[in-house]
Design a protein around this motif. Sequence first.
Motif, short mmCIF file in Angstrom:
data_model
loop_
_atom_site.label_atom_id
_atom_site.label_comp_id
_atom_site.label_asym_id
_atom_site.label_seq_id
_atom_site.Cartn_x
_atom_site.Cartn_y
_atom_site.Cartn_z
N UNK A 135 0.88 -1.20 0.06
CA UNK A 135 -0.02 0.20 -0.04
C UNK A 135 0.79 1.31 0.03
N UNK A 136 0.83 2.29 -1.02
CA UNK A 136 1.63 3.27 -1.32
C UNK A 136 0.76 4.43 -1.71
N UNK A 137 1.08 5.54 -0.83
CA UNK A 137 0.31 6.74 -0.94
C UNK A 137 1.33 7.80 -1.10
N UNK A 138 1.10 9.11 -1.87
CA UNK A 138 2.03 9.98 -1.85
C UNK A 138 1.50 11.50 -1.53
N UNK A 159 -10.72 -8.20 2.33
CA UNK A 159 -11.23 -7.04 1.39
C UNK A 159 -10.74 -5.73 1.79
N UNK A 160 -10.06 -4.93 1.04
CA UNK A 160 -9.37 -3.50 1.27
C UNK A 160 -9.65 -2.70 0.12
N UNK A 190 -8.01 -4.75 -3.27
CA UNK A 190 -7.38 -6.18 -2.77
C UNK A 190 -8.52 -6.79 -2.09
N UNK A 191 -8.81 -8.02 -2.64
CA UNK A 191 -9.90 -8.80 -2.23
C UNK A 191 -9.39 -10.47 -2.44
N UNK A 192 -9.42 -11.20 -1.51
CA UNK A 192 -9.06 -12.49 -1.44
C UNK A 192 -10.01 -13.24 -0.41
N UNK A 193 -10.15 -14.58 -0.83
CA UNK A 193 -10.69 -15.70 0.07
C UNK A 193 -9.79 -16.79 0.04
N UNK A 206 -10.87 -12.45 -5.66
CA UNK A 206 -12.30 -12.03 -5.81
C UNK A 206 -12.34 -10.72 -6.69
N UNK A 207 -11.42 -10.41 -7.51
CA UNK A 207 -11.79 -9.40 -8.48
C UNK A 207 -11.77 -8.05 -8.07
N UNK A 208 -12.66 -7.25 -8.65
CA UNK A 208 -12.89 -5.72 -8.52
C UNK A 208 -14.10 -5.75 -7.73
#
Length: 370
Positions: free
Chosen positions: A129-132, A214-215, A228-231, A241-243
């Motif tokens: 996770x990157x933010x600027x 899910x994030x 980011x979404x994983x099962x 689990x896609x978008x």
Amino acid sequence: MVGPLDEFALHQAPLPVGWAATSDRNFYDRSYFNAHDRSGERLLIMGLGYYPNLGTKDAFVLWRRGDVQTALHLGDPVDDDRLNMHVGPFRIEVPEPLRRLRVVLEETEGLALDLHWTGSFDAVQEQPHVMRSGSRVTLDAQRFAQVGSWEGTMLVDGEEITVSPDTWLGTRDRSWGIRPVGEPEPAGRPADPPFDGMWWTYVPMRFDDFSIVLLMQETPEGYRTFNDCSRIFADGRIEQLGWPLVQVHYASGTRSATGATIRCTRPDGVEVLLEVEARLPTPLHLGGGYGGDSDWSHGLWKGAGFVERLSYDVTTPENAGRAMFGVVDYVGRSTCHEEGRTSEGWGLFEHGAIGRHDRSGFSDWFDLAP
């Protein structure tokens, strides 16, 4: 400055393990935990963090029941024995990495904990996770998350609470990297364009046969900067689990979430629908030390042996009004619909709609749900 970890083949830089590989003052290394029963009427949140470039470490406990949110803050100088993670009377033991842990708070200011964590499914590594802000990195973090159950006891002002794994569930994460911590830095020239909002949703959920993590993060315009979404299945398989398409439901006249409808998609195109109910809103910036907390923040030096207990009545206009300016943790109950099957899950529903978010109908910092 060499410590016990330097005996092991763990090094990633030509430095003692106790030294961060970056001189950025905002380097951190933190654990987060929550625990709740299936009633959705009690929520416990805990955390411990190390900030080696600030010379400090801290821990917190946040307890919400009824209308009162109680916070315990602990602080101490940083040390190099990272195999013994503790801040004063609060410690984390790791009998089986990535599976079993123990969290202990010796009785302090009327609170005590002795809780054993068991992961229900494997921990999942999330996307970086990157933010600027302009050219400067403000967030560069790696994290893993896990759902599980708790067993043990809690003591709250003389009341002993038995924590049984058949009813007490929770989620945890470990994160490290760079994020704003400690005392505020000089701002310099204002960012162009100025910050005018952030929409964040984090949903780690435990079902009988799998977990879902899910994030999502979006700009005010609805541009998704993090997805980011994983099962995770019991045999260790991870299915993306896609978008996800997420519609958060808000109580009228507030930005307090009542739940969400989340539409995920399996790799084969089949929809996985989550209907989430959000219970017991617990603002992380009312004593938890997260962004927007005016009383305490992570990495803030308060002196050796620092201990502080604060309580918040979340129904007062002052505290209720602050809730919309930070991220809120809710006890989440979810119903999963997939190919005609329905299953129930429990976990965390973490959400913040801060400032403008066009897709939610919030045009500025003070707009509320109709």
